[in-house]
Design an enzyme around this catalytic site. Structure first.
Site, PDB file in Angstrom:
ATOM      1  N   LYS A  90       0.855  -1.193   0.000  1.00 25.98           N
ATOM      2  CA  LYS A  90       0.000   0.000   0.000  1.00 25.98           C
ATOM      3  C   LYS A  90       0.888   1.239   0.000  1.00 25.98           C
ATOM      4  O   LYS A  90       1.420   1.656   1.023  1.00 25.98           O
ATOM      5  CB  LYS A  90      -0.920   0.058   1.232  1.00 25.98           C
ATOM      6  CG  LYS A  90      -2.006   1.109   1.025  1.00 25.98           C
ATOM      7  CD  LYS A  90      -2.439   1.822   2.272  1.00 25.98           C
ATOM      8  CE  LYS A  90      -1.693   3.040   2.643  1.00 25.98           C
ATOM      9  NZ  LYS A  90      -1.774   4.220   1.742  1.00 25.98           N
TER      10      LYS A  90
ATOM     11  N   GLU B  62      10.190  16.458  14.492  1.00 25.32           N
ATOM     12  CA  GLU B  62      10.547  16.309  13.077  1.00 25.32           C
ATOM     13  C   GLU B  62       9.703  17.262  12.234  1.00 25.32           C
ATOM     14  O   GLU B  62       8.483  17.161  12.198  1.00 25.32           O
ATOM     15  CB  GLU B  62      10.297  14.868  12.635  1.00 25.32           C
ATOM     16  CG  GLU B  62      10.773  14.598  11.230  1.00 25.32           C
ATOM     17  CD  GLU B  62      10.340  13.230  10.727  1.00 25.32           C
ATOM     18  OE1 GLU B  62       9.158  12.886  10.894  1.00 25.32           O
ATOM     19  OE2 GLU B  62      11.180  12.526  10.152  1.00 25.32           O
TER      20      GLU B  62
HETATM   21  P1  NAD Z   1       2.426   8.945   7.227  1.00 24.03           P
HETATM   22  O1  NAD Z   1       2.649   8.253   8.525  1.00 24.03           O
HETATM   23  O2  NAD Z   1       1.428  10.025   7.171  1.00 24.03           O
HETATM   24  O3  NAD Z   1       1.974   7.897   6.105  1.00 24.03           O
HETATM   25  C1  NAD Z   1       2.754   6.798   5.752  1.00 24.03           C
HETATM   26  C2  NAD Z   1       1.862   5.723   5.194  1.00 24.03           C
HETATM   27  O4  NAD Z   1       0.977   5.266   6.223  1.00 24.03           O
HETATM   28  C3  NAD Z   1       0.965   6.172   4.037  1.00 24.03           C
HETATM   29  O5  NAD Z   1       0.895   5.134   3.089  1.00 24.03           O
HETATM   30  C4  NAD Z   1      -0.373   6.384   4.710  1.00 24.03           C
HETATM   31  O6  NAD Z   1      -1.462   6.218   3.845  1.00 24.03           O
HETATM   32  C5  NAD Z   1      -0.351   5.288   5.760  1.00 24.03           C
HETATM   33  N1  NAD Z   1      -1.245   5.508   6.906  1.00 24.03           N
HETATM   34  C6  NAD Z   1      -1.686   6.695   7.405  1.00 24.03           C
HETATM   35  N2  NAD Z   1      -2.509   6.467   8.446  1.00 24.03           N
HETATM   36  C7  NAD Z   1      -2.572   5.123   8.625  1.00 24.03           C
HETATM   37  C8  NAD Z   1      -3.251   4.271   9.551  1.00 24.03           C
HETATM   38  N3  NAD Z   1      -4.040   4.756  10.510  1.00 24.03           N
HETATM   39  N4  NAD Z   1      -3.086   2.935   9.450  1.00 24.03           N
HETATM   40  C9  NAD Z   1      -2.284   2.422   8.499  1.00 24.03           C
HETATM   41  N5  NAD Z   1      -1.634   3.170   7.576  1.00 24.03           N
HETATM   42  C10 NAD Z   1      -1.767   4.505   7.654  1.00 24.03           C
HETATM   43  O7  NAD Z   1       3.857   9.415   6.738  1.00 24.03           O
HETATM   44  P2  NAD Z   1       4.199  10.290   5.455  1.00 24.03           P
HETATM   45  O8  NAD Z   1       3.786  11.689   5.763  1.00 24.03           O
HETATM   46  O9  NAD Z   1       3.695   9.625   4.231  1.00 24.03           O
HETATM   47  O10 NAD Z   1       5.791  10.174   5.419  1.00 24.03           O
HETATM   48  C11 NAD Z   1       6.628  10.998   6.146  1.00 24.03           C
HETATM   49  C12 NAD Z   1       7.144  10.264   7.373  1.00 24.03           C
HETATM   50  O11 NAD Z   1       7.805   9.066   6.991  1.00 24.03           O
HETATM   51  C13 NAD Z   1       8.197  11.084   8.109  1.00 24.03           C
HETATM   52  O12 NAD Z   1       7.942  11.052   9.492  1.00 24.03           O
HETATM   53  C14 NAD Z   1       9.503  10.343   7.805  1.00 24.03           C
HETATM   54  O13 NAD Z   1      10.498  10.505   8.760  1.00 24.03           O
HETATM   55  C15 NAD Z   1       9.033   8.930   7.704  1.00 24.03           C
HETATM   56  N6  NAD Z   1      10.016   8.134   6.951  1.00 24.03           N
HETATM   57  C16 NAD Z   1      10.862   7.282   7.633  1.00 24.03           C
HETATM   58  C17 NAD Z   1      11.827   6.550   6.938  1.00 24.03           C
HETATM   59  C18 NAD Z   1      12.794   5.625   7.638  1.00 24.03           C
HETATM   60  O14 NAD Z   1      13.495   4.908   6.961  1.00 24.03           O
HETATM   61  N7  NAD Z   1      12.860   5.613   8.954  1.00 24.03           N
HETATM   62  C19 NAD Z   1      11.913   6.683   5.556  1.00 24.03           C
HETATM   63  C20 NAD Z   1      11.048   7.549   4.894  1.00 24.03           C
HETATM   64  C21 NAD Z   1      10.099   8.270   5.604  1.00 24.03           C
END
Ligand code: NAD
Length: 488
Positions: free
Chosen positions: A173, A383
């Protein structure tokens, strides 16, 4: 129209709903995608369950699975340019960055293809006479894989390649705002001949599709990359059937610069650490921690260069940085800048949208630097995920390490110095999954990636990245079976 892939077939959402995919550079619609919901996720999970429980994939020799994963790598290399363009349309990052991503992604598939047949298990020295004991690794089962928008395909590749190499079945997803490259790679997975039901793709929102993956009793492992709040929610939701969880969450990564560092290298890398991809990088060096004696000179040079960063269209050759991903996300960054100002941090540059006519339709934000920051400020602790750098000062090595570790996060960090003993001492004390010495950002398929503290659970990439997708089984064999007469 971008469809979902369930049980070997390309399908629309059952509800018929769709979503427009927007280019963050100019807000133009670049594609329309199916908008799945929990029902679609259930169908995909059922297909993955059936393919795992009754299909051949998990019993296919590792070498053969590796061949399929290798084929995916070759197809990614063949379609590199198309994939890079899709990634740039979707995220706004420069097409050169996207090309580098695609090379890394192909490398990830190649790496896991290469180790798919390398762990044949282990024979254990049994303490019981006339017995044999061996440990084998088996696939976990059905894996839900939820990915973010900042590195859409790279983050997906870190999950897809090891999961398939280890013999699992998957339901992917991608972020609902950046699904394009994951859809394209799913086409390549199909072309590579991965059997129907093994790799499934559901498009849609986190609260519906993502939640179903985290909740379903038919999913054995959930691997998530994204924000910390979503990660915590997923942990709770996943507890229903005690599924395995792998979390790659955010970071607030320290970049420690000692006075004896090579000045040119440290300035150049500090710029790259903080402002690459507009700071929308989980490992962005968003906290610069600098020795007091070089603070002023360093900040002056850094500021001058940050002002010169050329924002623009990712498809133009002279563009160095694209926009933020969305209006909503830019709003979040702007809010943090206000918080920083209220907390008393000194806004040195940026803190605003650019005024250039060409950039008005995109979600651009100027590189922003705050000095006179202290570790009790939210702008230092939380962050921001944008082009916002905070600067703190230190006088002693001990203080530098203390500041570096003063965070709930522990994803990555760096230390710049020409004193290698000092560098190693600091690296040993920094509580994070990756520490770079005299560099920032390198990662590669061979080395594990993941977070200490609240930056996550588990590791991706490297051998541990494959192990995440396996269960460990001990098989014990009695070579001289006879009654033991414990109960007469
Ligand atoms: P997000 O948490 O908003 O979303 C990430 C994913 O989770 C999306 O596909 C979203 O649709 C899904 N999601 C959202 N709510 C959900 C729920 N309740 N249940 C299940 N899935 C759900 O994050 P984002 O804004 O897309 O990405 C940015 C974040 O990702 C930043 O905090 C960044 O640091 C983190 N990130 C971490 C790494 C790592 O390797 N540690 C790498 C890339 C990004």
């Amino acid at each position: 129209m971008k469809q979902m892939f369930i049980n070997g077939e390309w399908v629309d959402a059952r509800s018929g709903e769709t979503r427009e995919i927007i280019n963050p550079y100019n807000q133009e619609v670049v594609a329309t995608a199916a908008e799945g919901n929990a029902e679609d996720a259930k169908r995909a999970i059922a297909a993955a369950r059936e393919a795992f429980d009754h299909g051949e994939w998990q019993h296919t020799p590792g070498a053969e699975r590796g061949q399929k994963v290798l084929r995916i790598a070759e197809l990614i290399e063949r379609d590199r340019e198309e994939l890079a363009k899709l990634e740039t349309f979707d995220t706004g990052k420069t097409v050169e960055e996207s090309r580098v991503d695609m090379d890394d992604i192909a490398g990830v598939f190649r790496y896991f293809a290469g180790i798919a047949d390398k762990d044949g298990g282990e024979v254990i020295e049994s303490p019981i006479p006339d017995s044999q004991s061996k440990v084998v690794r088996e696939p976990v089962g059905v894996c839900g894989q939820i990915t973010p928008w900042n590195y859409p395909l790279l983050q997906a590749a870190w999950k897809i390649a090891p999961a398939l190499a280890a013999g699992n079945t998957i339901v992917m997803k991608p972020s609902e705002i950046t699904p394009l490259t994951t859809v394209k790679v799913t086409e390549l997975i199909e072309e590579a001949g991965v059997p129907a039901g093994v790799a499934n793709l559901v498009l849609g929102a986190g609260a519906t599709v993502g939640n179903e993956l985290a909740e379903s009793g038919d999913v054995d492992l959930i691997s998530f990359t994204g924000g910390i709040d979503t990660g915590k929610k997923i942990m709770q939701t996943a507890s229903g059937n005690v599924k395995k969880i792998a979390l790659e969450l955010g970071g607030k990564n320290p970049n420690v610069v000692f006075a004896d560092a090579d000045f040119e290298t440290a300035v150049d890398q500090a710029l790259n650490a903080a402002f690459f991809h507009a700071g929308q990088v989980c490992s962005a060096g968003s906290r610069l921690i600098i020795e007091d004696s070089i603070h002023d000179e360093f900040v002056e040079e850094l500021t001058a260069r940050a002002k010169r960063i050329k924002l623009g269209d990712g498809f133009k050759e002279d563009t160095q940085s694209g926009p933020l991903i969305s209006a909503e996300h830019r709003g979040k960054v702007e809010n943090y800048v206000e918080i920083g100002k209220e907390e008393g941090a000194n806004l040195l540059i940026g803190g605003a949208r650019p005024e250039d006519e060409e950039l008005q339709n995109g979600f651009f934000y100027l590189p922003t630097i705050f000095t006179e920051c202290t570790s009790d400020m939210r702008i230092v602790q939380e962050e921001v995920f944008g082009p916002v750098l905070t600067v703190e000062r230190f006088e002693t090595e001990e203080e530098a390490v203390k500041l570096a570790n003063d965070s709930i996060y522990g994803l990555a960090g760096a230390v710049f110095t020409t004193d290698i003993d000092k560098a190693e001492r600091a690296a040993a004390k920094m509580r994070m999954g990756t520490v770079w010495i005299n560099d920032f950002h390198p990662y590669f398929a061979q080395a594990p990636w993941g977070g200490y503290k609240q930056s996550g659970i588990g590791r991706e990439l490297g051998k541990p990245g494959l192990e995440e997708y396996t269960e460990t089984k001990h098989i014990y064999r009695n070579l001289k079976p006879e009654p033991i007469h414990w109960f007469k």
